[in-house]
Design an enzyme around this catalytic site. Structure first.
Site, PDB file in Angstrom:
ATOM      1  N   GLU A   7       0.818  -1.220   0.000  1.00  0.00           N
ATOM      2  CA  GLU A   7       0.000   0.000   0.000  1.00  0.00           C
ATOM      3  C   GLU A   7       0.845   1.260   0.000  1.00  0.00           C
ATOM      4  O   GLU A   7       0.450   2.281  -0.528  1.00  0.00           O
ATOM      5  CB  GLU A   7      -0.929   0.010   1.220  1.00  0.00           C
ATOM      6  CG  GLU A   7      -1.827   1.227   1.271  1.00  0.00           C
ATOM      7  CD  GLU A   7      -2.966   1.069   2.248  1.00  0.00           C
ATOM      8  OE1 GLU A   7      -3.446   2.106   2.740  1.00  0.00           O
ATOM      9  OE2 GLU A   7      -3.388  -0.069   2.513  1.00  0.00           O
ATOM     10  N   LYS A   8       2.025   1.156   0.590  1.00  0.00           N
ATOM     11  CA  LYS A   8       2.894   2.333   0.725  1.00  0.00           C
ATOM     12  C   LYS A   8       4.349   1.894   0.685  1.00  0.00           C
ATOM     13  O   LYS A   8       4.665   0.720   0.934  1.00  0.00           O
ATOM     14  CB  LYS A   8       2.572   3.088   2.015  1.00  0.00           C
ATOM     15  CG  LYS A   8       2.684   2.239   3.267  1.00  0.00           C
ATOM     16  CD  LYS A   8       2.289   3.021   4.504  1.00  0.00           C
ATOM     17  CE  LYS A   8       0.806   3.080   4.719  1.00  0.00           C
ATOM     18  NZ  LYS A   8       0.201   1.787   5.123  1.00  0.00           N
ATOM     19  N   ASP A 103      -3.083  -2.639   3.265  1.00  0.00           N
ATOM     20  CA  ASP A 103      -3.373  -2.729   4.695  1.00  0.00           C
ATOM     21  C   ASP A 103      -4.533  -3.694   4.927  1.00  0.00           C
ATOM     22  O   ASP A 103      -5.445  -3.793   4.094  1.00  0.00           O
ATOM     23  CB  ASP A 103      -3.743  -1.349   5.260  1.00  0.00           C
ATOM     24  CG  ASP A 103      -2.519  -0.463   5.460  1.00  0.00           C
ATOM     25  OD1 ASP A 103      -1.396  -0.971   5.284  1.00  0.00           O
ATOM     26  OD2 ASP A 103      -2.680   0.724   5.782  1.00  0.00           O
ATOM     27  N   ASP A 105      -7.415  -3.851   6.077  1.00  0.00           N
ATOM     28  CA  ASP A 105      -8.723  -3.287   6.386  1.00  0.00           C
ATOM     29  C   ASP A 105      -9.452  -3.062   5.071  1.00  0.00           C
ATOM     30  O   ASP A 105      -8.904  -3.301   3.998  1.00  0.00           O
ATOM     31  CB  ASP A 105      -8.605  -1.990   7.197  1.00  0.00           C
ATOM     32  CG  ASP A 105      -7.743  -0.936   6.508  1.00  0.00           C
ATOM     33  OD1 ASP A 105      -7.584  -0.999   5.266  1.00  0.00           O
ATOM     34  OD2 ASP A 105      -7.213  -0.044   7.190  1.00  0.00           O
ATOM     35  N   TYR A 328       4.415   4.631  11.960  1.00  0.00           N
ATOM     36  CA  TYR A 328       3.332   5.140  11.117  1.00  0.00           C
ATOM     37  C   TYR A 328       2.307   5.916  11.961  1.00  0.00           C
ATOM     38  O   TYR A 328       1.746   5.381  12.917  1.00  0.00           O
ATOM     39  CB  TYR A 328       2.632   3.974  10.416  1.00  0.00           C
ATOM     40  CG  TYR A 328       1.526   4.389   9.486  1.00  0.00           C
ATOM     41  CD1 TYR A 328       1.803   5.024   8.284  1.00  0.00           C
ATOM     42  CD2 TYR A 328       0.194   4.148   9.814  1.00  0.00           C
ATOM     43  CE1 TYR A 328       0.774   5.403   7.428  1.00  0.00           C
ATOM     44  CE2 TYR A 328      -0.836   4.518   8.962  1.00  0.00           C
ATOM     45  CZ  TYR A 328      -0.534   5.150   7.776  1.00  0.00           C
ATOM     46  OH  TYR A 328      -1.552   5.532   6.930  1.00  0.00           O
ATOM     47  N   ARG A 330      -0.731   7.571  11.227  1.00  0.00           N
ATOM     48  CA  ARG A 330      -2.185   7.642  11.018  1.00  0.00           C
ATOM     49  C   ARG A 330      -2.863   6.363  11.508  1.00  0.00           C
ATOM     50  O   ARG A 330      -3.633   5.728  10.798  1.00  0.00           O
ATOM     51  CB  ARG A 330      -2.483   7.907   9.551  1.00  0.00           C
ATOM     52  CG  ARG A 330      -1.967   9.262   9.101  1.00  0.00           C
ATOM     53  CD  ARG A 330      -2.332   9.546   7.671  1.00  0.00           C
ATOM     54  NE  ARG A 330      -1.906  10.900   7.306  1.00  0.00           N
ATOM     55  CZ  ARG A 330      -2.627  11.748   6.598  1.00  0.00           C
ATOM     56  NH1 ARG A 330      -3.818  11.410   6.193  1.00  0.00           N
ATOM     57  NH2 ARG A 330      -2.167  12.949   6.307  1.00  0.00           N
TER      58      ARG A 330
END
Length: 679
Positions: A7-8, A103, A105, A328, A330
């Site tokens: 994702e990142k 992630d 989710d 991380y 957030r």
């Protein structure tokens, strides 16, 4: 060749480091020693197309074109990350096998799925995609996740749930914003009257709080205190507790409103014996607060330093991306994976050195009490989802700004507190009978400071609550008493007080309300749903939502206080109640969860939502905004964007929403006037 799509970038690097061999860094990806490749998204690489992409007529805002209902949803590459999308396009064509490493989710699932769909991966290749679920970037945890791959097909309902939420937000926000902005402009309002599923209930909270303050009528109430003398000569105070027979003189909070009643009690007890009817002394302990999530960090930073939610978010991003001093940021979790426990000593030692360098000597003395075998309630795998709590890294300090140093201090403090002893205190409560009245005396004495040595009293919320509770501070300590013992009441004292209005929202209070939004809902079932979700907004979006309300001119700051402007009040007054309360979010969350659990379908959520837009638009046309004439800034070009500014490695501050060509992109037709499909 296997292509892992993270994702990142930080997650991509963690995956690469968990795979043996000497790897080579390349443009937008890492070439592994075994010939496989790790690449990544940079948050959302795609965003919803603007309305005029569907039809040029939508470029002009008009009631005649509402509601706007795309028949076939479109995505466009985000300009700032288009280069990475090109990298992925090339790598996906070359790959024999894809591994989805978003992630764990619903938004992380959709984010990678939509890239795979957009880049035209064949159905056969999609069937073979595997899913890697990583919630901990520790090397052993990543290696374990890589050994437990699952079929990505198992997660289609999760992606569909995120898709439904993002499209519903787009439809609701865009159409309602255009409808109410047009009405406002007809009345002479200069600006955009933006409406959203999250931002509008937040504004509603502030407007209603302001109204409560404006309408508040103070009244006096009267406490009665008995000044007592024990046989040892020690003196203390006890507060009168009105009996049921006094109910006619009490307000709904049990406060006495009658001065004559207070005078009568005070006169009767003066010089009378006081019998001890109950006495209890308890030795208690209080555990350290958990490490921070983003919201809890924003709340603490606002209370301690007056920093806004946006300032804290910006500091966190700098501490994470530029200085690499924290994990991380957030994150919505306040817990840590058990695999991290072994690093406690090393992380703490680096954090203490950094804090001493910043002039925080208390950390150096506190570390002497640390026990790195102490496993607090923070270490809990079951409560770690996509991300763990925000904690310090083992990176040595670089030059920080004043605000960055303050935020870093709070992160280090809550982490280090996990290894310090609990606070120990003695709590004493005595009940006395004087004449026929009941009086209560309390005291609280700290016997061991423990972790509180790192927490100044002014930032200790619990200490403030304890002090305010029945004025515990009236007694520094209480003498030892025996039940049945007779003391002397030397005199009675009447203390006149006045009720105070609710306090205006601050950043801290508003964030707290957004995370605990369930308490503002009367329906117990809806309240339960909101309690089990993230509340209003997400960790990544709350600061942006609050700032948007300021940018639109709906909120204003007066010192720390946040108040609604005339425009904000006017908008809430004009909107239907359903738009200004958080109930709709709870209903959506219930249905979205059902989609993810395969208990309902995408259409069963979207169809009623699309149907409701027609009634909402008609209701908007009947709304009056005459009270807003002349308000607002200079007339600006009316635009509605579903995405905010993006920076490397993080999702949009205005939300994770994005459409997709994923699992539910088969167009469907609906009968009647709302024929447009919500596919």
């Amino acid at each position: 060749m296997i292509l892992y799509i993270a994702e990142k970038p930080s997650l991509g690097r963690a995956i690469a480091s968990a795979i043996p061999g000497s790897h080579k860094n390349a443009e937008g990806h890492i070439q592994l020693a075994n010939g496989d490749v790790v690449s990544w998204c940079i948050g959302h690489l795609l965003e919803q197309a603007e309305p005029d992409a569907y039809d040029p007529k939508y470029k002009k805002w008009s009631h005649d074109t509402l509601p706007i209902l795309p028949e076939k949803w479109q995505l466009t590459p985000k300009p700032k990350t288009r280069k990475q999308l090109t990298v992925l396009r090339k790598l996906i064509k070359q790959a024999d096998q894809l591994v989805h490493a978003g992630d764990p989710d619903r938004e992380g699932q959709l984010l990678v799925d939509q890239v795979i769909d957009y880049l035209g991966v064949s159905s056969a290749k999609k069937q073979q995609i595997q899913r890697c679920l990583i919630s901990d970037l520790n090397k052993p945890a990543v290696q374990k996740a890589l050994q437990q791959l699952r079929s990505n097909q198992d997660f289609i309902p999760l992606s569909t749930s995120a898709l439904a939420r993002s499209r519903a937000d787009w439809l609701y926000g865009l159409n309602m914003t255009r409808a109410y902005t047009l009405q406002g402009q007809q009345a002479g309002y200069q600006g955009v009257l933006s409406v959203g599923r999250v931002q509008t209930p937040v504004l509603g909270l502030v407007v209603r709080r302001d109204q409560e303050i404006e309408q508040f009528v103070p009244h006096d109430y009267y406490d009665v205190w008995a000044h007592l003398c024990a046989g040892s000569g020690e003196r203390f105070k006890a507060k009168w507790v009105p009996s049921d027979s006094c109910a006619d003189f009490l307000d709904e909070q049990g406060r006495n409103l009658s001065r004559p009643l207070a005078e009568n009690v005070s006169t009767r007890i003066s010089g009378q014996p006081a019998e001890v009817v109950a006495y209890k002394r308890q030795q208690k302990q209080r555990a350290a607060p958990l490490p921070h999530s983003l919201s809890s960090l924003q709340i603490d930073a606002n209370k301690a330093f007056g920093l806004s939610a946006q300032q804290v978010l910006e500091c966190c991003q700098a501490l994470y991306e530029k200085h690499k001093l924290i994990t991380y940021p957030r994150s919505d979790s306040r817990h840590l994976p058990l695999a991290h426990f072994a690093q406690g000593r090393d992380v703490t030692q680096v954090a203490v050195r950094n804090m001493v360098q910043l002039g925080q000597a208390a950390f150096e003395s506190a570390v002497k009490q640390a026990d790195f075998k102490r496993k607090s309630r923070a270490w809990n795998d079951a409560k770690v989802d996509a991300h763990h709590a925000i904690i310090p890294t083992q990176k040595s300090l670089t030059r920080l700004s004043d605000t960055e140093a303050k935020v870093y201090q709070l992160v280090c403090r809550n982490y280090m507190a996990q290894f310090l002893p609990p606070e120990s205190y003695a709590e004493v409560r005595a009940e006395l009978r004087i004449v026929t009245g009941q009086f209560v005396a309390k005291s609280r004495q700290t016997t061991e400071a423990g972790w509180t040595c790192l927490f100044p009293k002014k930032t200790s919320t619990k200490a403030k609550e304890t002090q305010a509770d029945d004025e515990d501070s009236a007694n520094a300590c209480l003498p030892v008493m025996a039940v049945g013992e007779l003391l002397e009441c030397e005199r009675g004292e009447i203390v006149t007080k006045q009720t105070s209005p609710p306090k205006s929202f601050t950043d801290a209070a508003l964030l707290s309300a957004m995370t605990g939004i369930g308490r503002f809902v009367s329906d117990p079932e809806l309240r339960k749903i909101l309690k089990e979700t993230d509340g209003l907004g997400t960790e990544a979006t709350r600061a942006g939502i609050i700032e948007l309300l300021f940018k639109r001119g709906f909120l204003v700051r007066k010192g720390k206080a946040i108040n609604a402007t005339a425009a904000g009040k006017g908008l809430i007054t004009a909107l239907p109640d359903s738009a200004t309360w958080p109930d709709m979010t709870a209903r959506w969350e219930s249905q979205l969860d059902a989609i993810s659990q395969r208990e309902t379908q995408y259409r069963h959520f979207m169809d009623p939502m699309v149907d409701s837009l027609y009634g909402l638009i008609e209701q908007a046309k009947a709304s009056s905004f005459h009270g807003l004439k002349g308000l607002g800034g200079a007339r600006s070009k009316a635009t509605f964007k579903t995405k905010g500014k993006r920076t490397t490695g993080k999702r949009s501050p205005s939300g994770k929403s994005s459409g997709s060509k994923s699992s539910n992109n088969k167009p469907y037709r609906r009968t009647g006037k709302n024929k447009a499909a919500a596919t």
